[in-house]
Design an enzyme around this catalytic site. Structure first.
Site, PDB file in Angstrom:
ATOM      1  N   ASP A   1     -50.085  16.406  36.917  1.00 14.62           N
ATOM      2  CA  ASP A   1     -49.921  15.735  38.059  1.00 14.62           C
ATOM      3  C   ASP A   1     -48.694  14.402  37.824  1.00 14.62           C
ATOM      4  O   ASP A   1     -48.682  13.797  36.864  1.00 14.62           O
ATOM      5  CB  ASP A   1     -50.987  14.907  38.978  1.00 14.62           C
ATOM      6  CG  ASP A   1     -50.818  14.637  40.202  1.00 14.62           C
ATOM      7  OD1 ASP A   1     -49.985  15.230  40.846  1.00 14.62           O
ATOM      8  OD2 ASP A   1     -51.779  14.081  40.810  1.00 14.62           O
ATOM      9  N   HIS A  16     -40.372  18.771  37.821  1.00 15.35           N
ATOM     10  CA  HIS A  16     -41.046  19.976  37.675  1.00 15.35           C
ATOM     11  C   HIS A  16     -40.179  20.621  36.465  1.00 15.35           C
ATOM     12  O   HIS A  16     -41.031  20.828  35.363  1.00 15.35           O
ATOM     13  CB  HIS A  16     -40.984  21.013  38.604  1.00 15.35           C
ATOM     14  CG  HIS A  16     -41.927  20.854  39.693  1.00 15.35           C
ATOM     15  ND1 HIS A  16     -42.938  20.155  39.684  1.00 15.35           N
ATOM     16  CD2 HIS A  16     -41.512  20.807  41.156  1.00 15.35           C
ATOM     17  CE1 HIS A  16     -43.565  20.021  40.913  1.00 15.35           C
ATOM     18  NE2 HIS A  16     -42.776  20.338  41.864  1.00 15.35           N
ATOM     19  N   LEU A  23     -55.002  28.989  19.031  1.00 14.27           N
ATOM     20  CA  LEU A  23     -55.150  28.456  20.548  1.00 14.27           C
ATOM     21  C   LEU A  23     -55.022  29.868  21.556  1.00 14.27           C
ATOM     22  O   LEU A  23     -54.363  30.628  21.477  1.00 14.27           O
ATOM     23  CB  LEU A  23     -54.106  27.574  20.761  1.00 14.27           C
ATOM     24  CG  LEU A  23     -54.098  26.849  22.378  1.00 14.27           C
ATOM     25  CD1 LEU A  23     -55.265  26.055  22.304  1.00 14.27           C
ATOM     26  CD2 LEU A  23     -52.708  26.254  22.610  1.00 14.27           C
TER      27      LEU A  23
END
Ligand code: FPP
Length: 243
Positions: free
Chosen positions: A23, A40, A134
């Protein structure tokens, strides 16, 4: 599989599954007199860095809240930019994901995504499916409430088909009908930009998750900040409701 490379950080216990609410992209841009989409773009750089760091630090699952069902309500240009960034990320990062033994997965209403993004996503999922390091899970067009409702419908279908008796429904059965059925619940939730909300993210799965909220805005959140969150987690005592 080779163990993760040693790092300069003194971690305690490493969380197996970290979930992140990324955020603050808009506020980051505003503070710099930039337009939101530049926030962004900078946020996508943080994604690249944090994904790499997570693999190196020995995190097994990393779930990123990249786009919520509610985000479709944003202005068209912003939605288009986010979809474009996602497509670029999937295209440009694929060699890195392969090099770093990272497996890509996605959760959410993936059929909502534009076709080009969906194609790129499926290509990445396919190309990385044998990787053993991962597991990077992108939450796309995701809503925790929608996920729960879809699980209810899926259970009802099984009952109707005679594959399940309603008396058998328990937490484990319910869990098997969620998007996240293949993954353990998150051990650590990180939210950037200081907001104290769950924002419809993994509502079922976060029941016993440790929460770490940092004022750092997502585009500023890099390897060092991620390491700090893991160190903080390492100092916590988890009791899961017992003493
Ligand atoms: C929240 O910031 C962030 C989002 C809604 C999108 C997250 C997207 C990225 C980090 C970039 C692309 C993702 C990938 C996986 C490449 P906000 O816009 O709500 O910020 P604000 O609260 O400051 O306005």
């Amino acid at each position: 599989m080779s163990p993760p490379a040693p790092t300069q950080y003194k971690f305690g216990k490493i969380p197996k599954h970290v979930a992140i609410i990324m955020d603050g992209n808009g506020r980051w841009a505003k503070a710099k007199n930039m337009v939101r989409v530049q926030g962004h773009r900078a946020g996508a750089e943080s994604v690249r860095e944090v994904v790499k760091a997570a693999g190196e630090f020995g995190v097994k699952y990393l779930t990123l809240y990249a786009f919520s069902v509610e985000n479709w309500k944003r202005p068209k240009t912003e939605v288009q930019t986010l979809m474009g960034l996602l497509e670029n990320f999937l295209r440009d990062e694929l060699p890195e994901l392969i090099k770093n033994n990272i497996r890509l997965q996605a959760i959410g209403r993936l059929s909502d995504l534009p076709e080009n993004v969906r194609d790129q996503l499926h290509q990445c999922i396919q190309a990385t499916r044998a990787n053993t390091g991962l597991i990077l899970i992108l939450a796309l067009s995701y809503s925790g409430r929608v996920e729960i409702i879809e699980a209810v419908h899926s259970i009802l279908r099984e009952i109707k088909l005679g594959h399940l008796d309603s008396a058998q429904i328990d937490e484990q059965v319910f869990n098997h009908h969620l998007y996240t059925r293949y993954y353990p619940d998150p051990d650590l939730l990180i939210r950037t930009s200081g907001e104290m909300r769950l924002s419809n993210f993994l509502l079922w799965q976060l029941s016993y998750t440790e929460i770490y909220i940092t004022p750092t805005l997502w585009p500023d959140f890099r390897r060092q900040h991620f390491a700090e969150a893991l160190i903080d987690y390492g100092n916590r005592q988890r009791r899961f409701g017992s003493l």
